[in-house]
Design a protein around this motif. Sequence first.
Motif, PDB file in Angstrom:
ATOM      1  N   GLN A   7       5.210 -12.748  -5.941  1.00  0.00           N
ATOM      2  CA  GLN A   7       4.159 -13.735  -6.151  1.00  0.00           C
ATOM      3  C   GLN A   7       2.776 -13.117  -5.988  1.00  0.00           C
ATOM      4  OE1 GLN A   7       4.692 -16.945  -7.286  1.00  0.00           O
ATOM      5  NE2 GLN A   7       2.480 -16.751  -7.604  1.00  0.00           N
ATOM      6  N   ALA A   8       2.653 -12.109  -5.123  1.00  0.00           N
ATOM      7  CA  ALA A   8       1.359 -11.448  -4.951  1.00  0.00           C
ATOM      8  C   ALA A   8       0.914 -10.784  -6.248  1.00  0.00           C
ATOM      9  CB  ALA A   8       1.440 -10.415  -3.827  1.00  0.00           C
ATOM     10  N   VAL A   9       1.855 -10.163  -6.965  1.00  0.00           N
ATOM     11  CA  VAL A   9       1.523  -9.556  -8.258  1.00  0.00           C
ATOM     12  C   VAL A   9       1.174 -10.633  -9.276  1.00  0.00           C
ATOM     13  CG1 VAL A   9       2.446  -8.224 -10.193  1.00  0.00           C
ATOM     14  CG2 VAL A   9       2.898  -7.488  -7.847  1.00  0.00           C
ATOM     15  N   LYS A  10       1.942 -11.699  -9.305  1.00  0.00           N
ATOM     16  CA  LYS A  10       1.699 -12.770 -10.273  1.00  0.00           C
ATOM     17  C   LYS A  10       0.380 -13.481  -9.992  1.00  0.00           C
ATOM     18  CE  LYS A  10       5.390 -15.224 -11.410  1.00  0.00           C
ATOM     19  NZ  LYS A  10       5.674 -14.829 -12.803  1.00  0.00           N
ATOM     20  N   ASP A  11      -0.031 -13.535  -8.722  1.00  0.00           N
ATOM     21  CA  ASP A  11      -1.315 -14.137  -8.389  1.00  0.00           C
ATOM     22  C   ASP A  11      -2.487 -13.324  -8.922  1.00  0.00           C
ATOM     23  OD1 ASP A  11      -0.293 -16.331  -7.152  1.00  0.00           O
ATOM     24  OD2 ASP A  11      -0.454 -15.551  -5.119  1.00  0.00           O
ATOM     25  N   CYS A  12      -2.234 -12.086  -9.288  1.00  0.00           N
ATOM     26  CA  CYS A  12      -3.273 -11.254  -9.898  1.00  0.00           C
ATOM     27  C   CYS A  12      -3.367 -11.470 -11.404  1.00  0.00           C
ATOM     28  CB  CYS A  12      -2.994  -9.778  -9.605  1.00  0.00           C
ATOM     29  SG  CYS A  12      -3.138  -9.337  -7.874  1.00  0.00           S
ATOM     30  N   GLY A  13      -2.621 -12.436 -11.932  1.00  0.00           N
ATOM     31  CA  GLY A  13      -2.672 -12.716 -13.357  1.00  0.00           C
ATOM     32  C   GLY A  13      -1.829 -11.781 -14.190  1.00  0.00           C
ATOM     33  N   LEU A  14      -0.799 -11.179 -13.596  1.00  0.00           N
ATOM     34  CA  LEU A  14       0.046 -10.217 -14.294  1.00  0.00           C
ATOM     35  C   LEU A  14       1.464 -10.749 -14.423  1.00  0.00           C
ATOM     36  CD1 LEU A  14      -1.062  -6.977 -12.406  1.00  0.00           C
ATOM     37  CD2 LEU A  14      -1.894  -7.772 -14.622  1.00  0.00           C
ATOM     38  N   LEU A  15       2.127 -10.380 -15.511  1.00  0.00           N
ATOM     39  CA  LEU A  15       3.562 -10.592 -15.604  1.00  0.00           C
ATOM     40  C   LEU A  15       4.266  -9.483 -14.836  1.00  0.00           C
ATOM     41  CD1 LEU A  15       4.184 -11.606 -19.341  1.00  0.00           C
ATOM     42  CD2 LEU A  15       3.840 -13.077 -17.363  1.00  0.00           C
ATOM     43  N   GLN A  60       7.113   3.497  -9.936  1.00  0.00           N
ATOM     44  CA  GLN A  60       8.050   3.497  -8.817  1.00  0.00           C
ATOM     45  C   GLN A  60       7.334   3.313  -7.484  1.00  0.00           C
ATOM     46  OE1 GLN A  60      11.743   5.995  -9.335  1.00  0.00           O
ATOM     47  NE2 GLN A  60      10.333   7.279 -10.493  1.00  0.00           N
ATOM     48  N   CYS A  61       6.006   3.197  -7.530  1.00  0.00           N
ATOM     49  CA  CYS A  61       5.188   2.873  -6.352  1.00  0.00           C
ATOM     50  C   CYS A  61       5.440   3.821  -5.184  1.00  0.00           C
ATOM     51  CB  CYS A  61       5.422   1.431  -5.923  1.00  0.00           C
ATOM     52  SG  CYS A  61       4.958   0.218  -7.169  1.00  0.00           S
ATOM     53  N   GLY A  62       5.517   5.102  -5.484  1.00  0.00           N
ATOM     54  CA  GLY A  62       5.680   6.089  -4.433  1.00  0.00           C
ATOM     55  C   GLY A  62       7.110   6.336  -4.012  1.00  0.00           C
ATOM     56  N   ARG A  63       8.053   5.605  -4.577  1.00  0.00           N
ATOM     57  CA  ARG A  63       9.463   5.787  -4.252  1.00  0.00           C
ATOM     58  C   ARG A  63      10.136   6.629  -5.330  1.00  0.00           C
ATOM     59  NH1 ARG A  63      11.633   0.918  -1.373  1.00  0.00           N
ATOM     60  NH2 ARG A  63      13.446   1.079  -2.729  1.00  0.00           N
ATOM     61  N   THR A  64      11.345   7.060  -5.051  1.00  0.00           N
ATOM     62  CA  THR A  64      12.179   7.721  -6.049  1.00  0.00           C
ATOM     63  C   THR A  64      13.482   6.949  -6.109  1.00  0.00           C
ATOM     64  OG1 THR A  64      11.177   9.859  -5.532  1.00  0.00           O
ATOM     65  CG2 THR A  64      13.215   9.887  -6.800  1.00  0.00           C
ATOM     66  N   TYR A  93       0.804  -1.217   0.000  1.00  0.00           N
ATOM     67  CA  TYR A  93       0.000   0.000   0.000  1.00  0.00           C
ATOM     68  C   TYR A  93       0.839   1.270   0.000  1.00  0.00           C
ATOM     69  CZ  TYR A  93      -4.093  -2.909   0.685  1.00  0.00           C
ATOM     70  OH  TYR A  93      -5.099  -3.838   0.518  1.00  0.00           O
ATOM     71  N   GLY A  94       2.144   1.161  -0.218  1.00  0.00           N
ATOM     72  CA  GLY A  94       2.966   2.335  -0.460  1.00  0.00           C
ATOM     73  C   GLY A  94       3.416   3.095   0.766  1.00  0.00           C
ATOM     74  N   HIS A  95       3.485   2.451   1.929  1.00  0.00           N
ATOM     75  CA  HIS A  95       3.925   3.125   3.153  1.00  0.00           C
ATOM     76  C   HIS A  95       5.403   2.781   3.386  1.00  0.00           C
ATOM     77  CE1 HIS A  95      -0.293   3.847   3.570  1.00  0.00           C
ATOM     78  NE2 HIS A  95      -0.575   2.589   3.808  1.00  0.00           N
ATOM     79  N   SER A 138       1.455   3.645  -5.033  1.00  0.00           N
ATOM     80  CA  SER A 138       1.581   2.366  -4.335  1.00  0.00           C
ATOM     81  C   SER A 138       1.454   1.220  -5.320  1.00  0.00           C
ATOM     82  CB  SER A 138       0.507   2.236  -3.248  1.00  0.00           C
ATOM     83  OG  SER A 138      -0.781   2.099  -3.824  1.00  0.00           O
ATOM     84  N   LEU A 139       1.901   0.054  -4.882  1.00  0.00           N
ATOM     85  CA  LEU A 139       1.766  -1.152  -5.698  1.00  0.00           C
ATOM     86  C   LEU A 139       0.305  -1.553  -5.823  1.00  0.00           C
ATOM     87  CD1 LEU A 139       2.927  -3.494  -7.260  1.00  0.00           C
ATOM     88  CD2 LEU A 139       3.493  -4.619  -5.097  1.00  0.00           C
ATOM     89  N   ASN A 140      -0.465  -1.357  -4.784  1.00  0.00           N
ATOM     90  CA  ASN A 140      -1.888  -1.667  -4.841  1.00  0.00           C
ATOM     91  C   ASN A 140      -2.572  -0.886  -5.963  1.00  0.00           C
ATOM     92  OD1 ASN A 140      -4.496  -2.681  -3.663  1.00  0.00           O
ATOM     93  ND2 ASN A 140      -4.794  -0.499  -3.316  1.00  0.00           N
ATOM     94  N   SER A 141      -2.256   0.398  -6.082  1.00  0.00           N
ATOM     95  CA  SER A 141      -2.847   1.219  -7.139  1.00  0.00           C
ATOM     96  C   SER A 141      -2.345   0.804  -8.513  1.00  0.00           C
ATOM     97  CB  SER A 141      -2.521   2.693  -6.890  1.00  0.00           C
ATOM     98  OG  SER A 141      -3.015   3.113  -5.645  1.00  0.00           O
ATOM     99  N   ALA A 142      -1.075   0.416  -8.602  1.00  0.00           N
ATOM    100  CA  ALA A 142      -0.524  -0.013  -9.887  1.00  0.00           C
ATOM    101  C   ALA A 142      -1.214  -1.278 -10.381  1.00  0.00           C
ATOM    102  CB  ALA A 142       0.980  -0.244  -9.757  1.00  0.00           C
ATOM    103  N   VAL A 143      -1.450  -2.226  -9.487  1.00  0.00           N
ATOM    104  CA  VAL A 143      -2.164  -3.447  -9.869  1.00  0.00           C
ATOM    105  C   VAL A 143      -3.586  -3.113 -10.302  1.00  0.00           C
ATOM    106  CG1 VAL A 143      -3.108  -5.606  -8.967  1.00  0.00           C
ATOM    107  CG2 VAL A 143      -0.751  -4.981  -8.461  1.00  0.00           C
TER     108      VAL A 143
END
Length: 697
Positions: A655-663, A598-602, A168-170, A624-629
């Motif tokens: 694996q959490a990203v891949k479980d969403c059906g994404l490369l 960059q999910c909120g990072r620089t 969630y980008g914290h 955040s990664l949540n928003s990117a997904v």
Amino acid sequence: MSGHSAVCRRLLEEGLSADALDLDNCTPMIYATLRGSVECVRVLLEVGHVSVQATVLNGDLIPLSLAARSGHYDVVVLLLQHGAPSLPNTNGEYPTHLAAQEGHHTICQLLVGQEGWDTPDKYNEWTPLFHAARYGHEQCLRVLLEAGSRPDRTDELENSAVHYAAWYGHHTCVSLLMEAKQRYTAAHTPISHPSPMSMSDTCSTGGESDIDAIPSLSLPPPMMPYRVYGHNYLDKNTLVQVSIGHRMSRYPESGLEKTERYLHTSPRLKLVVTASPAVTAAPFSISLPLADDERTVYTFQVPSIDTLSLEFSLYPNFGTKIVGRAASLPSSLGPGSTKASTLPIFDHRLHVIGEVSFEIITVTPFSGVTLEIGGAVETYWKAIASPLSTPSAKATTPRFMPPSRSLASAQTSPSAHSIISSGSHSLTHSSLSGSFFYITVQVTRDLQPVAYPEWRLPDDTFDLGVADVTLAQFLALAERRGRRPLPPASSSLSIKDIQAVISRSMVALSDLLKIIPAHLGVCLELAYPTAPVLEQRTLGHRVDLNDAVDAVLRTIYDITSLEGHVGRRNVVFTSFAPDVCAALNWKQPNYPVFFASQCGRTGAHAPSATALAVRDARDYRVSSLNSAVEVCKTNNLLGLLLDAEFLNEVPSLIQAVKDCGLLLGAFGVASQLPMLESNGIDAFLHDGVMTYSTRHY
């Protein structure tokens, strides 16, 4: 409810019941607690003799829990002084869980040592540390960690608290939890503690023999999962995405005001959005109020944007009588691909009772080139499979967070991205393989794509961007700066030679592709300046979104048609701008699109100087990664391109990203690659080359 303690005292002295229930099954103690009126609570306890030990009809309306969640420190102190017990609600959450959710660190410190302060809840097996990590409450994390909360504990999906802080980008919370986990690991030997859920499962099935067990009726996955070639795209209609919720609503300065009276109940209002005329749209309902970090997107298609009108109707959550209405006419939407608007909401007497803010993004169909699947155009494919399930594999249903949180964690579930827990993960494959040259592309004022990896042109006299000049002016500047040394198209170039040409040249995209052999793939990053980028770098012009994407696609299809007799070129698109990714994917079916974030990072190893950070976009979708997904799932993108350093810090994210059906691809330095490969990364970008793995069927 209003905090008049003297009135409460007088009514109690006249014999009125202190435990009377209203239509919402709430007692005066509930309202006094939500209000934070210490004196009213004191009167009810001492004069009305309300017992803090007694439970109410609704197991979620516990005074200590309400005070802890609302942040009323003095009320919590008073209730504890009168012996209020720390009790769980219907989802097993204790007052400390609720205080950690809302970021009340002083109350967390007060409740440390009370019953359940470090106990997993029943719904997610989350301790208060997880809630503080998920919502980014750094001070609560510090209090809980100093009190001895274990940072290595995992939930029912076998994820730790740092996983959710990262998802969630914290990022400050990620650093804090990583340091705490290192200290804890150094001081303790890891001990495996079975969760209450797994223990109950074991106890319930321990007496059953294999012959008595209920057999599984699920079918095994196919040995060869079917392949999907290309993706859906726009043919004649225009895609419209209406976003409600401020782009940066996750940040405190733009938070939403909440009504404390209804903090414990379901939302009382809903907003119904109706589009007309629409080809693929039904009325869209939104429960109000929206959470601080929520953004709702309503997607539909229309024959023409010129005739689009939107109607926003405000209803009670349970009822059909209209409370208020706002309307947006075609003339008010104005020209352009992206628009933002705020409309007043009128009641039946035409009094303004509120307002609705929204943004509209329109993606027009790509015209001018015949889109074909096969032939001279290389169309990618993807396939999603699940391995054979095992007895230890535990499937879970995705749980999505609704707009308003009650006291129950069933409405605060973090696991929207988790489809299958460890032991049975989904596998996403595609036809992408080999190496692709990474090229940053921008579009000039006369709609000509050029290869240039920076926002500002190398001109000492004027502050100019690519969109401020024509192609002829761009090439003339390249000649003056000595940045247009292109070898003949017929010359044989090595990989390093091509990389050198890409890195130092300012050239038209069509000319650059002519010197790259057709059998070598290209990964095109379409850099599109946001309003903050234009403001920060004092640039003047920006090409319309649809015009910019159409120009790049037209060049690619033209070059591909010319190269058809020598081989079909592999092309992958990416962008750090979510709207660009949406437009690229919806306008054509042949080429895959990756959203880079960059999910909120620089990061220090971004692939180009045009990589957007939060300060460059002021857009919740890049935070955040949540928003990117969410961006990828909403627009059917093939995958994500993320910072390798970020993924190495929290490998469970892969694996959490891949479980969403994404490369999942990553950009970084070569030293970061081994760990990513061991965790199943699909592609890696460094030194200007994107290399895809070759795990195919």
